[in-house]
Design a protein around this motif. Structure first.
Motif, mmCIF file in Angstrom:
data_model
loop_
_atom_site.group_PDB
_atom_site.id
_atom_site.type_symbol
_atom_site.label_atom_id
_atom_site.label_comp_id
_atom_site.label_asym_id
_atom_site.label_seq_id
_atom_site.Cartn_x
_atom_site.Cartn_y
_atom_site.Cartn_z
ATOM 1 N N ARG A 1 -11.192 49.548 -31.494
ATOM 2 C CA ARG A 1 -11.454 49.438 -29.898
ATOM 3 C C ARG A 1 -10.305 49.063 -29.127
ATOM 4 N NH1 ARG A 1 -16.923 46.375 -31.367
ATOM 5 N NH2 ARG A 1 -18.616 47.985 -31.079
ATOM 6 N N THR B 1 -12.780 55.967 -29.698
ATOM 7 C CA THR B 1 -14.424 55.769 -29.341
ATOM 8 C C THR B 1 -15.232 55.272 -30.587
ATOM 9 O OG1 THR B 1 -14.285 58.129 -28.248
ATOM 10 C CG2 THR B 1 -16.534 57.286 -29.135
ATOM 11 N N VAL B 2 -15.796 54.110 -30.345
ATOM 12 C CA VAL B 2 -16.534 53.158 -31.415
ATOM 13 C C VAL B 2 -18.115 53.221 -30.894
ATOM 14 C CG1 VAL B 2 -16.638 51.100 -32.638
ATOM 15 C CG2 VAL B 2 -14.458 52.020 -31.913
ATOM 16 N N GLN B 3 -18.875 53.533 -31.706
ATOM 17 C CA GLN B 3 -20.400 53.432 -31.538
ATOM 18 C C GLN B 3 -20.939 52.696 -32.951
ATOM 19 O OE1 GLN B 3 -21.928 57.541 -31.354
ATOM 20 N NE2 GLN B 3 -20.926 57.756 -29.215
ATOM 21 N N VAL B 4 -21.804 51.688 -32.553
ATOM 22 C CA VAL B 4 -22.540 50.847 -33.550
ATOM 23 C C VAL B 4 -24.049 50.990 -33.313
ATOM 24 C CG1 VAL B 4 -22.806 48.628 -34.293
ATOM 25 C CG2 VAL B 4 -20.532 49.433 -33.514
ATOM 26 N N HIS B 5 -24.722 51.559 -34.283
ATOM 27 C CA HIS B 5 -26.105 51.504 -34.303
ATOM 28 C C HIS B 5 -26.877 50.635 -35.448
ATOM 29 C CE1 HIS B 5 -25.520 55.120 -31.914
ATOM 30 N NE2 HIS B 5 -24.481 55.207 -32.524
ATOM 31 N N HIS C 1 -26.117 47.908 -39.865
ATOM 32 C CA HIS C 1 -25.343 48.477 -38.945
ATOM 33 C C HIS C 1 -24.415 49.830 -39.269
ATOM 34 C CE1 HIS C 1 -26.769 44.846 -36.951
ATOM 35 N NE2 HIS C 1 -26.374 45.294 -35.667
ATOM 36 N N ALA D 1 -21.129 51.977 -38.193
ATOM 37 C CA ALA D 1 -20.327 52.193 -36.883
ATOM 38 C C ALA D 1 -19.503 53.212 -37.189
ATOM 39 C CB ALA D 1 -19.192 50.751 -36.867
ATOM 40 N N HIS D 2 -19.386 54.043 -36.097
ATOM 41 C CA HIS D 2 -18.881 55.488 -36.210
ATOM 42 C C HIS D 2 -17.591 55.232 -35.298
ATOM 43 C CE1 HIS D 2 -18.379 59.424 -34.204
ATOM 44 N NE2 HIS D 2 -18.359 59.923 -35.653
ATOM 45 N N HIS E 1 -14.135 57.233 -33.880
ATOM 46 C CA HIS E 1 -13.606 58.522 -33.830
ATOM 47 C C HIS E 1 -12.215 58.587 -33.323
ATOM 48 C CE1 HIS E 1 -13.766 63.116 -33.584
ATOM 49 N NE2 HIS E 1 -13.187 63.034 -32.395
ATOM 50 N N THR F 1 -12.735 60.603 -38.630
ATOM 51 C CA THR F 1 -13.881 59.804 -38.467
ATOM 52 C C THR F 1 -13.939 58.831 -39.419
ATOM 53 O OG1 THR F 1 -14.935 61.724 -36.968
ATOM 54 C CG2 THR F 1 -16.304 60.091 -37.954
#
Length: 90
Positions: A39, A44-48, A59, A61-62, A64, A77
């Motif tokens: 970050r 690019t950081v996405q957490v689901h 959780h 976390a992706h 890129h 990635t």
């Protein structure tokens, strides 16, 4: 409690196929440090939050990283799988 895991995918500029490193276990602290660093560096950081195959809460976390960070690589990635219990048991 199981550790976090990270899987890395990368695409070389000259090749069509995407290379993949085998999932490897890492500590929860290392996973958090990697996500904070990504970050901070503008990746690019996405957490689901989702459910794993065994029914436990995780959780995912992706991260890129786009072109320009490595020679002959279009992108990298990292996919982190972190048990939710590990995040809430601090």
């Amino acid at each position: 409690m199981r550790p976090a895991t990270v899987t890395t995918l990368f695409k070389y500029t000259d090749k069509q196929a995407i290379a993949r490193w085998r999932p490897e276990p890492i500590s929860i602290d290392v996973a958090r440090q990697c996500l904070r660093r990504a970050r901070r560096n503008g990746h690019t950081v996405q957490v689901h939050q989702t459910t794993a195959r065994d029914g436990s809460s995780v959780h995912v976390a992706h991260v890129h990283t786009g072109p320009g960070h490595w020679d002959a690589v279009d992108y990298v990635t990292d996919i982190y799988e972190i048990p939710t219990d590990a995040l809430t048991d601090l």
